[in-house]
Write an enzyme that holds these catalytic residues in place. Structure first.
Site, PDB file in Angstrom:
ATOM      1  N   HIS A 292      76.669  42.356 -74.401  1.00 45.43           N
ATOM      2  CA  HIS A 292      77.916  43.016 -74.239  1.00 45.43           C
ATOM      3  C   HIS A 292      78.641  42.222 -73.213  1.00 45.43           C
ATOM      4  O   HIS A 292      78.307  41.392 -72.490  1.00 45.43           O
ATOM      5  CB  HIS A 292      77.691  44.490 -73.717  1.00 45.43           C
ATOM      6  CG  HIS A 292      76.941  44.477 -72.492  1.00 45.43           C
ATOM      7  ND1 HIS A 292      75.428  44.311 -72.615  1.00 45.43           N
ATOM      8  CD2 HIS A 292      77.243  44.761 -71.334  1.00 45.43           C
ATOM      9  CE1 HIS A 292      75.117  44.387 -71.271  1.00 45.43           C
ATOM     10  NE2 HIS A 292      76.234  44.619 -70.440  1.00 45.43           N
TER      11      HIS A 292
ATOM     12  N   HIS B 222      76.541  39.095 -72.069  1.00 40.52           N
ATOM     13  CA  HIS B 222      75.042  38.987 -71.595  1.00 40.52           C
ATOM     14  C   HIS B 222      74.277  40.264 -72.399  1.00 40.52           C
ATOM     15  O   HIS B 222      75.086  41.077 -72.713  1.00 40.52           O
ATOM     16  CB  HIS B 222      74.924  39.196 -69.954  1.00 40.52           C
ATOM     17  CG  HIS B 222      75.847  40.203 -69.621  1.00 40.52           C
ATOM     18  ND1 HIS B 222      77.032  40.454 -69.194  1.00 40.52           N
ATOM     19  CD2 HIS B 222      75.119  41.403 -68.911  1.00 40.52           C
ATOM     20  CE1 HIS B 222      77.142  41.568 -68.703  1.00 40.52           C
ATOM     21  NE2 HIS B 222      76.152  42.086 -68.475  1.00 40.52           N
TER      22      HIS B 222
ATOM     23  N   ARG C 177      61.894  50.044 -65.121  1.00 34.44           N
ATOM     24  CA  ARG C 177      62.725  49.059 -64.384  1.00 34.44           C
ATOM     25  C   ARG C 177      64.190  49.825 -63.911  1.00 34.44           C
ATOM     26  O   ARG C 177      64.824  50.693 -64.655  1.00 34.44           O
ATOM     27  CB  ARG C 177      63.413  47.894 -64.735  1.00 34.44           C
ATOM     28  CG  ARG C 177      64.277  47.095 -64.367  1.00 34.44           C
ATOM     29  CD  ARG C 177      64.742  46.104 -65.212  1.00 34.44           C
ATOM     30  NE  ARG C 177      65.724  44.974 -64.642  1.00 34.44           N
ATOM     31  CZ  ARG C 177      66.567  44.468 -65.251  1.00 34.44           C
ATOM     32  NH1 ARG C 177      66.817  44.352 -66.695  1.00 34.44           N
ATOM     33  NH2 ARG C 177      67.419  43.396 -64.625  1.00 34.44           N
TER      34      ARG C 177
END
Length: 630
Positions: free
Chosen positions: A559, A611, A621
């Site tokens: 995106h 990316h 995370r």
């Protein structure tokens, strides 16, 4: 001395008595006073003359032991025959003596000449008397004369007595360090309380000679205080404190502040301590030698100057009014701004107070009293000290810390300090900005790490911030992340997200304005260094914490970001808290992993840096993302 004698001889008198503008104690005698140049009323606080004349004066008449001394000398002076026979005169123009009461404004400090001058009379008196209610004013003059401090010498003045070594206490040169008692007082909800306690325990002093007492009256912070004591003392096998005691709210609930402070000071007597230190939780210490630095001056009571950053609110008063409350001293601003740096006799000290043990044991000091309300315990303490002629000093030669602002600090969140960036900016930075951040402000563009082209890497947030923001979100009842990660998103203005993540927007926890200030104060200066020719406008409509979890969203599809530039900050540890993950920049064919906690990736958002978020394989995370200048 020669000048005083010469001036005395200039009167052609046997006895010289000082004069003032106030007639006391018998105003009915006003008409009997002879007219002289200058002030005409006698003040018996200052006089000099020949011994024979003084003997005659003392034998003027028999008086009762309780007779007022000034009235006696007044009768002597108003007896014209006796006055003229003994050649008694008043120093009406301050040739030798100057009384401060009612005449403070007549004096010019005359720093350039290092002499006090009476500009109204055109004289330079050699002796200053703090008569009546002018004791504090006399102390202030004593801060400068004789040969104490010259503000006209150097950028911050010259403290001539500060270089004196006689009477000082150098703890590092002593075979046995003085026995000290430090007390920490937590009497109101306190921002960054952990930092206050940690910095106090971090002071450099032999623990074997160090007793510690903590008095906490705040129920909502009792668990935090206990955890910190456990960390530093209970669960610390290396600690060697002489003794440590913690008094929690339940034990103190029925006691007033004055009672608690008096009880703590009495511990010094019980323990036989050489020095007593009272520290309020409002202070933030920046140095680890505060105790030894204050003991060095060997004063009865002393503090170091602490001020609210950017304000004139400090922990000392240079003067007080007739009721014992704050009155601005003529040199207060010069001292609080550190334009004059030295050792100062002041009217009140507070928040960080060091008291010599012999002064504590003298019984002259106490916080309690009927004159002041309990909330004015520090005013009561200073009033009692002044009444018992115990001097209080402030030294501002070295910066030891500052005062926090305590107003409007709530306990509505788990980590309320996160919301203090507007109120206590310096403390927020100390606690939440990465300790290496300032070093990067000195770098040039080419010196910044670039793990990928035009992806700049720099330290932004501290580990403490990262832990606090994660814990804050995960402590919210229910699952604050639930409901996110879908294309339909009511949190957005358009109600639709093309590339959804499991996240929490800062608008959901009322943290958006705080985060915008972080971006403007800390991210913008870095942005201007690395993206030259562009200035961040300070807008970030979407700032959020993303949660990748092995049992939930594990990755993010390719995106572009809806931003001019994006910041992406790691909040936890790769290969410890999670495995896998990372940001992959497709056009640049570059993967970024192993980003330390608090370190930030800054890269263009739309157009060039397409990316994706690589899949995590284990754990959870957390990252903090901002779409800046959308």
């Amino acid at each position: 001395k020669p000048e005083i004698l010469d001036n005395f001889k200039s009167f052609d008198a046997n006895f010289v008595i000082s004069a003032e503008s106030w007639l006391w104690p018998d105003t009915s005698l006003e008409s009997q006073y002879p007219v002289i140049e200058g002030k005409k009323y006698l003040c018996s606080g200052l006089m000099m003359g020949y011994a024979g004349t003084f003997y005659n004066i003392l034998n003027y008449k028999a008086i009762d032991n309780k007779f007022d001394d000034q009235l006696f000398y007044t009768h002597v002076y108003l007896d014209k025959e006796f006055r003229e026979a003994n050649k008694i005169v008043l120093d009406g123009t301050s040739i030798i003596f100057h009384n401060l009461h009612g005449a403070i404004r007549e004096l010019d400090y005359g720093f350039g000449n290092k002499r006090i001058a009476n500009w109204e009379m055109g004289t330079m008196p050699q002796v200053i008397h703090g008569n009546g209610p002018t004791k504090i004013d006399l102390n202030r003059f004593g801060n400068y004369y004789p040969k104490v401090f010259n503000p006209s010498d150097g950028a911050n003045g010259l403290c001539m007595i500060c270089e004196e070594k006689e009477g000082r206490v150098n703890v590092t040169e002593m075979q046995t360090a003085p026995l000290i008692l430090t007390t920490m007082f937590i009497t109101e909800r306190t921002p960054f309380l952990d930092y206050f306690i940690n910095q106090t325990f971090a002071q450099e002093y032999p623990q074997e000679r160090w007793h510690v007492r903590i008095y906490n009256k705040v129920f909502s912070q009792a668990n935090l205080v206990q955890e910190l004591v456990n960390y530093h003392v209970t669960n610390n096998d290396k600690q060697k404190f002489a003794s440590v005691k913690l008094y929690q709210p339940k034990a103190l609930s029925l006691k007033s502040k004055m009672e608690i402070y008096d009880e703590a000071m009495a511990e010094c007597v019980t323990l036989g301590c050489d020095w007593y230190f009272a520290l309020d939780s409002v202070i933030t210490l920046s140095e680890k030698t505060v105790f030894t630095d204050l003991m060095y001056w060997n004063k009865s009571i002393i503090t170091t100057q602490l001020t609210q950053p950017g304000q004139y609110w400090s922990n000392f008063w240079g003067d007080v009014n007739k009721d014992g409350f704050y009155k601005r001293a003529p040199d207060y601003f010069e001292l609080v701004k550190r334009e004059r740096q030295g050792l100062w006799n002041v009217a009140l000290v507070n928040n960080l107070v060091a008291i010599r043990g012999d002064v504590v044991r003298s019984g002259k000091l106490k916080y309690s009293g009927e004159k002041y309300e309990d909330s004015n315990y520090e005013v009561s303490f200073a009033s009692n000290a002044r009444a018992n002629n115990v001097f209080m000093f402030m030294v501002n030669l070295k910066y030891h810390g500052h005062l926090k602002r305590m107003e409007n600090y709530t306990d509505v969140n788990t980590h309320n300090d996160l919301w203090q960036i507007f109120i206590n900016q310096v403390d927020w930075k100390l606690n939440y900005i990465h300790p290496s951040f300032d070093k990067y402000l000195q770098k040039q563009r080419y010196q910044f790490p670039q793990p990928c082209p035009d992806v700049f890497h720099f330290p932004l947030l501290s580990k403490k911030f990262s832990w606090h923001i994660i814990h804050e979100l995960e402590s919210i009842p229910g699952d604050v992340f639930a409901g996110s990660g879908q294309n339909n998103d009511a949190r957005l203005a358009g109600g639709y997200e093309n590339v959804p993540t499991v996240d929490v927007h800062f608008t959901q926890i009322n943290f958006q304005q705080e985060w915008l200030k972080v971006l403007r104060d800390y991210v913008k200066p870095i942005q201007r260094l690395v993206f030259e020719g562009y200035a961040f406008g300070g807008n970030a409509y979407l700032s959020f914490v993303v949660k990748y979890h092995e049992a939930g969203q594990r990755k993010l599809v390719p995106h572009h970001d809806h931003s001019t530039f994006t910041t992406n900050t790691a909040l936890n540890r790769q290969n410890i808290d999670y495995e896998g993950g990372g940001s992959y920049f497709i056009r640049q064919k570059c993967l970024v992993r192993d980003v330390d906690i608090g370190w930030t990736l800054m890269h263009p958002g739309r157009l060039t840096h397409y990316h994706e978020g690589k899949e995590i394989t284990k754990g959870t995370r957390y990252i903090l993302v901002s779409f800046n200048d959308p």
